[in-house]
Design an enzyme around this catalytic site. Structure first.
Site, PDB file in Angstrom:
ATOM      1  N   ASP A  71     114.028  -0.375  19.814  1.00 27.82           N
ATOM      2  CA  ASP A  71     113.469  -1.335  20.768  1.00 27.82           C
ATOM      3  C   ASP A  71     113.951  -2.745  20.447  1.00 27.82           C
ATOM      4  O   ASP A  71     114.416  -3.031  19.329  1.00 27.82           O
ATOM      5  CB  ASP A  71     111.935  -1.268  20.673  1.00 27.82           C
ATOM      6  CG  ASP A  71     111.247  -1.584  21.989  1.00 27.82           C
ATOM      7  OD1 ASP A  71     111.868  -2.256  22.830  1.00 27.82           O
ATOM      8  OD2 ASP A  71     110.087  -1.173  22.161  1.00 27.82           O
ATOM      9  N   ASP A  79     109.044   0.399  31.241  1.00 25.34           N
ATOM     10  CA  ASP A  79     107.664   0.611  30.799  1.00 25.34           C
ATOM     11  C   ASP A  79     106.772   0.905  31.999  1.00 25.34           C
ATOM     12  O   ASP A  79     105.627   1.315  31.837  1.00 25.34           O
ATOM     13  CB  ASP A  79     107.132  -0.627  30.061  1.00 25.34           C
ATOM     14  CG  ASP A  79     107.573  -0.644  28.606  1.00 25.34           C
ATOM     15  OD1 ASP A  79     108.038   0.398  28.115  1.00 25.34           O
ATOM     16  OD2 ASP A  79     107.464  -1.701  27.966  1.00 25.34           O
TER      17      ASP A  79
HETATM   18  C1  GLA Z   1     108.007  -1.868  24.173  1.00 30.59           C
HETATM   19  C2  GLA Z   1     108.495  -0.532  24.698  1.00 30.59           C
HETATM   20  C3  GLA Z   1     107.339   0.426  24.793  1.00 30.59           C
HETATM   21  C4  GLA Z   1     106.690   0.581  23.442  1.00 30.59           C
HETATM   22  C5  GLA Z   1     106.274  -0.774  22.909  1.00 30.59           C
HETATM   23  C6  GLA Z   1     105.782  -0.683  21.482  1.00 30.59           C
HETATM   24  O1  GLA Z   1     107.203  -2.501  25.103  1.00 30.59           O
HETATM   25  O2  GLA Z   1     109.133  -0.694  25.919  1.00 30.59           O
HETATM   26  O3  GLA Z   1     107.768   1.670  25.270  1.00 30.59           O
HETATM   27  O4  GLA Z   1     107.579   1.211  22.570  1.00 30.59           O
HETATM   28  O5  GLA Z   1     107.338  -1.704  22.940  1.00 30.59           O
HETATM   29  O6  GLA Z   1     105.399  -1.907  20.968  1.00 30.59           O
END
Ligand code: GLA
Length: 693
Positions: A450, A513
């Site tokens: 990420d 997300d």
């Molecule tokens: C980001 C990602 C999510 C999750 C969060 C965790 O927002 O897109 O899928 O992994 O971080 O903090």
């Protein structure tokens, strides 16, 4: 032969299966574009008439459609390259000095050698052809063979000339939770610029261009190109005064300066490009096929369960094991432990950088969870955000100089985190060793990587915008050499790192997300125009959806997520027996159709109904799947007609509908079509079919 040179040796014709691209070296030594379109076999038919100025205000440099215009002279249009030599000269003058043809197994590459008229500075224009995909990759390599550094201020990879005005330009706009929102706009006089200046994210625009002449899915001319870069890119589309449209893409020159040392070279990111006179479908299918065959790792992607939406930061070994057991019962093949497992990571406030297993959450070590997952015969995946550090983390306390910053300025935090200065070798080694140790110590099959904030306060170096992502690519390549079985998912606050630069180095995209199954239909449709289905991660999550507040039936949610690589992110510990049973059924169905979804051809079908149906088809050899969605029916509740594509007219097909099996000819299914009426809101259907022997 894909590459042909004219008898006089001044014109180059690049042919793929059904397209041609031609340019020549004119009397001024300029590399002049001649053609891009349907296939023309005869190289000697092309001509290079002398161009003369239209008026003193429309000089020859300005009107010549150059393949790689440089800064300098009477050129005022967009240039691809601007460099400053040590004596202060800021103008480039190139001359042609020959070409090479390199042959690979299924590709040919033409390299046009240009050199500066005065300085030992070289520019190699590269054209790599993939004939059976009707695709070409264009890039440029610049080389400094002088004795002093040369400053590169701008480097775009290629210029394209499209011989029409009033084209439609399409791309996507968006932000977190709303990536891949397709837009189309008319090109007129002036410029359209799409770009990323953030170093990390491409939520806002995506590094590709699509220019069409009122094309549909199956008709009309489309010119397209996708830049193989995840960092700061820019793309400029310009309709000129001379009856054509220019488009170029490459490194963003915003706050950019790269010092090329004596003996060094720099390769601009390639643009994967093509032409279709059969509309958008051919464009998408050619890109998808190429990505599947040449970019992505072989093999089907596993059905995953990710615990993020279920537990967020509050992970415990016991609960994760329970989730894994349930996930296995449902049919998931990969269990991914998301954020919250390391350091003092109980919220966004702390933990990033301290990559040791939190003992409070995992009193018996991470092994306990990994072993439990493996005992279930599942793969194990884990979340990391290696480029970042929280100010409170021990890593930052120990190494306050490891972040991008200016000594005299306050460094911005975003999501309570700083960005590590990974241009420092010690930071690179820290990240590599941390991940290498993690992958060596634990039996990990999948990394979700990420990156949750843009870069700021980059420090004195102005090439950081370029170097940062190149270093990430290198670290992941090294990790893959050491741990070849591990799949990497590219995530940047959802779909912030979807591009052809990262694809191949990483294996999966976290698409967004936003897991609302209705919003996802738009996101997935726009995504599918350029990027392969096999890399499109899509999860089923709980309702009401955390972003939209919408409540959508579980079947629709599954169907929407089954259009990509299926994942589940629900709190399955709270599932009712009915939800569990439905999940098992859906996951089993997905596994059945998975080769067609992940490795088949994809069709965005027309919807002739006044009701808002979304219709899609996947086809692999003799097998196919139709997806139909009706988010909302209107007064009248009309049905729709699904006209399939890509079938064999003469063959008979068996369709497995909810009303029983049906046998129809390919021509009937393509031209008459299949009547379908869905009822109620958030209705959906998946229809499998196969060609009869
Ligand atoms: C980001 C990602 C999510 C999750 C969060 C965790 O927002 O897109 O899928 O992994 O971080 O903090």
């Amino acid at each position: 032969m894909s590459i042909a040179v004219s008898t006089k040796g001044d014109i180059f014709l690049l042919n793929t299966q059904s397209t041609s691209y031609a340019f020549g070296i004119d009397h001024l030594g300029l590399v002049r574009h001649l053609y891009w379109g349907r296939k023309i076999e005869a190289v000697d038919d092309f001509e290079l008439p002398e161009l003369t100025e239209v008026s003193t205000n429309d000089p020859v440099f300005e009107i010549t459609p150059e393949e790689f215009p440089v800064h300098g002279g009477l050129r005022y249009k967009e240039h691809c390259l601007k460099a400053t030599f040590p004596d202060g000269t800021r103008e480039l003058v190139y001359r042609y000095c020959g070409y090479d043809v390199e042959k690979g197994e299924d590709r040919e590459e033409l390299v046009i050698h240009l050199m500066d008229d005065h300085y030992a500075f070289f520019m190699d224009l590269r054209y790599k052809l993939y004939p059976q995909y009707d695709l070409m990759e264009r890039s440029v390599v610049v080389r400094n063979q002088t004795e002093a550094p040369i400053q590169i201020e701008k480097l775009h990879s290629a210029q394209f000339h499209i011989p029409y005005e009033n084209l439609n330009f399409s791309n996507v706009h968006g932000h977190w939770g709303a990536e891949q929102q397709r837009f189309v706009q008319k090109v007129s006089y002036g410029k359209i610029v799409i770009e990323n200046r953030r170093g990390i994210s491409t939520h806002n625009h995506n590094p590709y261009f699509v220019l069409d002449q009122d094309a549909t899915e199956t008709d009309g001319q489309v010119y397209f190109g996708a830049l193989r870069l995840s960092g700061n890119f820019s793309g400029v589309v310009e309709q000129t005064q001379y009856g054509e449209t220019l488009v170029q893409m490459g490194l963003n020159s915003h706050d950019f300066l790269l010092e090329l040392q004596p003996g060094e070279s720099l390769e601009a990111p390639a643009i994967l490009c093509g032409y279709s006179d059969h509309g958008f479908e051919t464009m998408s299918q050619n890109l998808h096929r190429f990505a599947r065959d040449h970019i992505l790792r072989e093999g089907l992607r596993p059905v995953l369960y990710n615990s993020w939406e279920a537990t967020e930061f509050h992970v415990t070994s016991r609960e994760q094991i329970k989730l894994a057991q349930k996930a296995k019962e449902m049919g998931a093949e990969l269990f991914v432990l998301d954020d919250g497992w390391f350091g003092e990571r109980h919220s966004t406030q702390n933990g990033l950088g301290d990559w040791y297993v939190n003992e409070g959450k995992f009193p018996n070590g991470l092994e306990e969870l990994v072993d439990a997952v493996k005992a279930l015969d599942m793969k194990f995946g884990i979340w990391v955000e290696p480029e970042m550090v929280n100010p409170k983390a021990q890593l930052y306390q120990d190494h306050p100089d490891w972040i991008y910053h200016y000594e005299t300025r306050v460094t911005d935090t975003s999501r309570v985190q700083y960005v590590l200065n990974i241009t420092k070798p010690e930071v690179q080694e820290f990240i590599y060793n941390m991940l290498d140790n993690l992958l060596t110590r634990y039996d990990i099959d999948y990394i979700k990587w990420d990156a949750n904030r843009p870069i700021s306060q980059t420090g004195p170096q102005r090439d950081v915008w370029y170097q940062h992502i190149q270093i990430i690519y290198d670290i992941v390549k090294r990790l893959k050499e050491a741990h070849p079985h591990v799949l990497f998912e590219a995530c940047a606050s959802g779909g912030g790192r979807i591009d052809y630069g990262i694809l191949g180095i990483f294996d999966d995209f976290w698409t967004s997300d936003n897991t609302d199954a209705y919003d996802r239909l738009y996101i997935q449709d726009a995504y599918s125009r350029i990027y392969p289905i096999k890399a499109m991660r899509a999860w089923v999550t709980d309702c009401p959806n955390f972003l939209s507040g919408r409540v959508i039936p579980l079947t629709f949610r599954y169907h929407s997520a089954m259009m990509g690589t299926l994942g589940v992110g629900c709190n399955i510990l709270k599932f009712s027996p009915e939800e569990m049973e439905l999940s098992q059924k859906m996951i089993a169905l997905y596994k059945d159709i998975r080769p067609i979804i992940q490795e088949g051809d994809f069709y965005r079908l027309d919807n002739p109904s006044a009701d808002q149906y979304f219709l899609y088809e996947y086809l692999k050899e003799n097998q196919g799947v139709i997806f139909a969605f009706l988010p909302q029916s209107k007064v009248g509740h009309r049905g729709t007609t699904i006209r399939l594509r890509g079938l064999d007219e003469q063959a008979q097909y068996t369709l497995h509908t909810s009303k029983g099996d049906m046998i129809k000819s390919g021509s009937y299914l393509m031209y008459h079509g299949l009547e379908l009426k869905l009822c109620g809101d958030y209705a959906s259907a998946v229809i499998q079919f196969e060609k009869n022997p």
